[in-house]
Design a protein around this motif. Structure first.
Motif, PDB file in Angstrom:
ATOM      1  N   TRP A 133       0.832  -1.209   0.000  1.00 21.79           N
ATOM      2  CA  TRP A 133       0.000   0.000   0.000  1.00 21.79           C
ATOM      3  C   TRP A 133       0.864   1.255   0.000  1.00 21.79           C
ATOM      4  O   TRP A 133       1.985   1.244   0.518  1.00 21.79           O
ATOM      5  CB  TRP A 133      -0.908   0.020   1.231  1.00 21.79           C
ATOM      6  N   THR A 134       0.328   2.325  -0.580  1.00 21.36           N
ATOM      7  CA  THR A 134       1.024   3.600  -0.584  1.00 21.36           C
ATOM      8  C   THR A 134       0.019   4.741  -0.532  1.00 21.36           C
ATOM      9  O   THR A 134      -1.180   4.542  -0.787  1.00 21.36           O
ATOM     10  CB  THR A 134       1.906   3.746  -1.845  1.00 21.36           C
ATOM     11  N   ILE A 135       0.507   5.927  -0.217  1.00 17.91           N
ATOM     12  CA  ILE A 135      -0.353   7.110  -0.157  1.00 17.91           C
ATOM     13  C   ILE A 135      -0.444   7.735  -1.547  1.00 17.91           C
ATOM     14  O   ILE A 135       0.559   7.879  -2.245  1.00 17.91           O
ATOM     15  CB  ILE A 135       0.196   8.131   0.850  1.00 17.91           C
ATOM     16  N   ALA A 136      -1.634   8.088  -1.932  1.00 11.17           N
ATOM     17  CA  ALA A 136      -1.874   8.746  -3.217  1.00 11.17           C
ATOM     18  C   ALA A 136      -2.827   9.908  -2.990  1.00 11.17           C
ATOM     19  O   ALA A 136      -3.276  10.162  -1.861  1.00 11.17           O
ATOM     20  CB  ALA A 136      -2.442   7.757  -4.232  1.00 11.17           C
ATOM     21  N   PHE A 137      -3.142  10.615  -4.077  1.00  6.09           N
ATOM     22  CA  PHE A 137      -4.046  11.766  -3.992  1.00  6.09           C
ATOM     23  C   PHE A 137      -5.154  11.631  -5.021  1.00  6.09           C
ATOM     24  O   PHE A 137      -4.907  11.334  -6.188  1.00  6.09           O
ATOM     25  CB  PHE A 137      -3.278  13.074  -4.210  1.00  6.09           C
ATOM     26  N   THR A 161       6.175   9.889  -6.175  1.00 10.67           N
ATOM     27  CA  THR A 161       7.377   9.154  -5.798  1.00 10.67           C
ATOM     28  C   THR A 161       8.025   9.806  -4.581  1.00 10.67           C
ATOM     29  O   THR A 161       7.728  10.944  -4.233  1.00 10.67           O
ATOM     30  CB  THR A 161       8.384   9.136  -6.952  1.00 10.67           C
ATOM     31  N   THR A 162       8.905   9.077  -3.934  1.00 12.96           N
ATOM     32  CA  THR A 162       9.595   9.547  -2.732  1.00 12.96           C
ATOM     33  C   THR A 162      11.091   9.633  -3.019  1.00 12.96           C
ATOM     34  O   THR A 162      11.658   8.712  -3.595  1.00 12.96           O
ATOM     35  CB  THR A 162       9.362   8.561  -1.570  1.00 12.96           C
ATOM     36  N   PRO A 163      11.780  10.705  -2.615  1.00 13.98           N
ATOM     37  CA  PRO A 163      11.274  11.853  -1.846  1.00 13.98           C
ATOM     38  C   PRO A 163      10.830  13.019  -2.717  1.00 13.98           C
ATOM     39  O   PRO A 163      10.609  14.108  -2.216  1.00 13.98           O
ATOM     40  CB  PRO A 163      12.500  12.246  -1.022  1.00 13.98           C
ATOM     41  N   ASN A 164      10.736  12.820  -4.041  1.00 15.44           N
ATOM     42  CA  ASN A 164      10.349  13.896  -4.945  1.00 15.44           C
ATOM     43  C   ASN A 164       8.914  13.691  -5.410  1.00 15.44           C
ATOM     44  O   ASN A 164       8.667  12.921  -6.341  1.00 15.44           O
ATOM     45  CB  ASN A 164      11.299  13.926  -6.155  1.00 15.44           C
ATOM     46  N   PRO A 165       7.947  14.349  -4.773  1.00 17.40           N
ATOM     47  CA  PRO A 165       6.538  14.121  -5.118  1.00 17.40           C
ATOM     48  C   PRO A 165       6.100  14.768  -6.422  1.00 17.40           C
ATOM     49  O   PRO A 165       4.956  14.595  -6.829  1.00 17.40           O
ATOM     50  CB  PRO A 165       5.792  14.729  -3.923  1.00 17.40           C
ATOM     51  N   VAL A 178      -9.904   2.101  -3.095  1.00 22.01           N
ATOM     52  CA  VAL A 178      -9.289   3.336  -2.608  1.00 22.01           C
ATOM     53  C   VAL A 178      -9.843   3.663  -1.230  1.00 22.01           C
ATOM     54  O   VAL A 178     -11.062   3.752  -1.043  1.00 22.01           O
ATOM     55  CB  VAL A 178      -9.557   4.500  -3.582  1.00 22.01           C
ATOM     56  N   VAL A 179      -8.953   3.840  -0.261  1.00 20.95           N
ATOM     57  CA  VAL A 179      -9.348   4.130   1.117  1.00 20.95           C
ATOM     58  C   VAL A 179      -9.049   5.593   1.425  1.00 20.95           C
ATOM     59  O   VAL A 179      -7.887   6.024   1.350  1.00 20.95           O
ATOM     60  CB  VAL A 179      -8.600   3.228   2.122  1.00 20.95           C
ATOM     61  N   GLU A 180     -10.070   6.383   1.723  1.00 28.77           N
ATOM     62  CA  GLU A 180      -9.860   7.791   2.063  1.00 28.77           C
ATOM     63  C   GLU A 180      -9.250   7.901   3.458  1.00 28.77           C
ATOM     64  O   GLU A 180      -9.661   7.212   4.386  1.00 28.77           O
ATOM     65  CB  GLU A 180     -11.178   8.561   2.000  1.00 28.77           C
ATOM     66  N   LEU A 181      -8.266   8.793   3.588  1.00 28.77           N
ATOM     67  CA  LEU A 181      -7.553   8.960   4.851  1.00 28.77           C
ATOM     68  C   LEU A 181      -8.017  10.212   5.571  1.00 28.77           C
ATOM     69  O   LEU A 181      -8.344  11.233   4.934  1.00 28.77           O
ATOM     70  CB  LEU A 181      -6.046   9.065   4.587  1.00 28.77           C
ATOM     71  N   ASP A 182      -8.047  10.142   6.883  1.00 24.55           N
ATOM     72  CA  ASP A 182      -8.345  11.313   7.705  1.00 24.55           C
ATOM     73  C   ASP A 182      -7.033  12.074   7.900  1.00 24.55           C
ATOM     74  O   ASP A 182      -6.472  12.138   8.986  1.00 24.55           O
ATOM     75  CB  ASP A 182      -8.933  10.880   9.047  1.00 24.55           C
ATOM     76  N   MET A 183      -6.547  12.642   6.809  1.00 30.27           N
ATOM     77  CA  MET A 183      -5.243  13.293   6.782  1.00 30.27           C
ATOM     78  C   MET A 183      -5.263  14.380   5.716  1.00 30.27           C
ATOM     79  O   MET A 183      -5.752  14.168   4.607  1.00 30.27           O
ATOM     80  CB  MET A 183      -4.158  12.251   6.455  1.00 30.27           C
ATOM     81  N   SER A 184      -4.767  15.573   6.061  1.00 32.69           N
ATOM     82  CA  SER A 184      -4.752  16.658   5.094  1.00 32.69           C
ATOM     83  C   SER A 184      -3.716  16.381   4.003  1.00 32.69           C
ATOM     84  O   SER A 184      -2.795  15.574   4.183  1.00 32.69           O
ATOM     85  CB  SER A 184      -4.432  17.984   5.779  1.00 32.69           C
ATOM     86  N   VAL A 185      -3.874  17.053   2.874  1.00 30.33           N
ATOM     87  CA  VAL A 185      -2.940  16.891   1.762  1.00 30.33           C
ATOM     88  C   VAL A 185      -1.537  17.340   2.169  1.00 30.33           C
ATOM     89  O   VAL A 185      -0.541  16.683   1.827  1.00 30.33           O
ATOM     90  CB  VAL A 185      -3.433  17.695   0.539  1.00 30.33           C
ATOM     91  N   ASP A 186      -1.434  18.431   2.934  1.00 28.77           N
ATOM     92  CA  ASP A 186      -0.122  18.927   3.374  1.00 28.77           C
ATOM     93  C   ASP A 186       0.593  17.903   4.245  1.00 28.77           C
ATOM     94  O   ASP A 186       1.795  17.658   4.074  1.00 28.77           O
ATOM     95  CB  ASP A 186      -0.287  20.250   4.135  1.00 28.77           C
ATOM     96  N   VAL A 187      -0.139  17.318   5.178  1.00 24.86           N
ATOM     97  CA  VAL A 187       0.464  16.316   6.069  1.00 24.86           C
ATOM     98  C   VAL A 187       0.899  15.089   5.269  1.00 24.86           C
ATOM     99  O   VAL A 187       1.981  14.524   5.497  1.00 24.86           O
ATOM    100  CB  VAL A 187      -0.531  15.926   7.177  1.00 24.86           C
ATOM    101  N   ALA A 188       0.072  14.676   4.323  1.00 24.52           N
ATOM    102  CA  ALA A 188       0.408  13.513   3.505  1.00 24.52           C
ATOM    103  C   ALA A 188       1.661  13.763   2.675  1.00 24.52           C
ATOM    104  O   ALA A 188       2.517  12.877   2.529  1.00 24.52           O
ATOM    105  CB  ALA A 188      -0.772  13.159   2.598  1.00 24.52           C
ATOM    106  N   LEU A 189       1.798  14.980   2.148  1.00 25.39           N
ATOM    107  CA  LEU A 189       2.986  15.321   1.362  1.00 25.39           C
ATOM    108  C   LEU A 189       4.242  15.283   2.220  1.00 25.39           C
ATOM    109  O   LEU A 189       5.292  14.795   1.793  1.00 25.39           O
ATOM    110  CB  LEU A 189       2.817  16.702   0.720  1.00 25.39           C
ATOM    111  N   LYS A 190       4.149  15.801   3.441  1.00 29.58           N
ATOM    112  CA  LYS A 190       5.304  15.752   4.351  1.00 29.58           C
ATOM    113  C   LYS A 190       5.674  14.310   4.656  1.00 29.58           C
ATOM    114  O   LYS A 190       6.858  13.966   4.734  1.00 29.58           O
ATOM    115  CB  LYS A 190       4.971  16.500   5.645  1.00 29.58           C
ATOM    116  N   TYR A 191       4.675  13.479   4.828  1.00 24.67           N
ATOM    117  CA  TYR A 191       4.905  12.065   5.116  1.00 24.67           C
ATOM    118  C   TYR A 191       5.639  11.389   3.953  1.00 24.67           C
ATOM    119  O   TYR A 191       6.558  10.585   4.147  1.00 24.67           O
ATOM    120  CB  TYR A 191       3.555  11.395   5.367  1.00 24.67           C
ATOM    121  N   ILE A 192       5.239  11.738   2.738  1.00 24.06           N
ATOM    122  CA  ILE A 192       5.849  11.152   1.545  1.00 24.06           C
ATOM    123  C   ILE A 192       7.271  11.661   1.343  1.00 24.06           C
ATOM    124  O   ILE A 192       8.202  10.882   1.094  1.00 24.06           O
ATOM    125  CB  ILE A 192       4.983  11.460   0.305  1.00 24.06           C
ATOM    126  N   VAL A 193       7.456  12.974   1.454  1.00 20.03           N
ATOM    127  CA  VAL A 193       8.780  13.563   1.229  1.00 20.03           C
ATOM    128  C   VAL A 193       9.794  13.041   2.237  1.00 20.03           C
ATOM    129  O   VAL A 193      10.966  12.822   1.913  1.00 20.03           O
ATOM    130  CB  VAL A 193       8.692  15.104   1.293  1.00 20.03           C
TER     131      VAL A 193
END
Length: 208
Positions: A133-137, A161-165, A178-193
């Motif tokens: 599994w991975t985080i997507a938008f 891709t990580t660390p360059n989104p 697709v599972v929706e996350l209780d997480m903002s887009v900004d937080v998800a991007l930080k998690y990925i980077v």
């Protein structure tokens, strides 16, 4: 400050990518100069003597951020908007630059504009196989003739891709996968980077 910075990105990112592509093409064509005898090459005839400012650590980064911020600040007024409109009309008159700049600007406006719908929701998707599994938008739903060839309810997602989104993969997946996350887009991007190092705070338990 965030408003001015994003405005600066909307103006400079299309220009920067357009300039980069043109520079890549021109520099590649300039390789033909290698066939010219060394005594008659432009570097030998005219020379080059520029200050080595790039050797100062961090100077380029500070200057780039400053230019982006100042551009956004100047653009957020009537005079700045007029200059930008005139500049874009000028670019639209240049044959190759026109199509390149327009395409890049359309993408950057969608990604960076606060009113855009580029990254609507952070989601969890099975990728690259069902047991991983991975985080997507979430970016929307399939359209055009693609919709006619997909049976069922599908959504469009962007898998960075990580660390360059800024690079990644565009996928069309069944909505049920697709599972929706209780997480903002900004937080998800930080998690990925951060490659998972900077983990988001755990979501509070759902109230029944």
């Amino acid at each position: 400050m965030r408003k001015y910075f994003i405005t600066g990105l909307l103006i400079l990112v299309p220009l920067a990518i357009t300039a980069w592509v043109l520079n890549l093409v021109i520099s590649t064509m300039d390789q033909s100069l290698l066939l010219v005898p060394g005594s008659t090459q432009p570097m030998t005839l005219f020379g080059r003597d520029f200050p080595a400012l790039s050797t100062i650590p961090g100077l380029g980064t500070v200057l780039t951020v400053l230019i982006v911020f100042v551009t956004g600040l100047l653009t957020n007024n009537l005079v700045g908007n007029y200059v930008v409109r005139v500049w874009e009309k000028l670019l639209q008159r240049i044959p190759i630059v026109n199509s390149l700049y327009s395409s890049v600007k359309q993408v950057s406006d969608t990604l960076f504009s606060s009113s855009g719908n580029a990254f609507r929701k952070a989601v969890l998707v099975p990728y690259p196989h069902q047991n991983s599994w991975t985080i997507a938008f979430l970016t929307g739903v399939p359209g055009g003739d693609v919709r006619n060839h997909l049976v069922g309810d599908y959504v469009s997602v962007y898998v960075p891709t990580t660390p360059n989104p800024t690079s990644g993969f565009f996928l069309m997946m069944k909505r049920g996968d697709v599972v929706e996350l209780d997480m903002s887009v900004d937080v998800a991007l930080k998690y990925i980077v951060s490659m998972g190092v900077v983990a988001p705070e755990p979501a509070p338990p759902a109230k029944h």
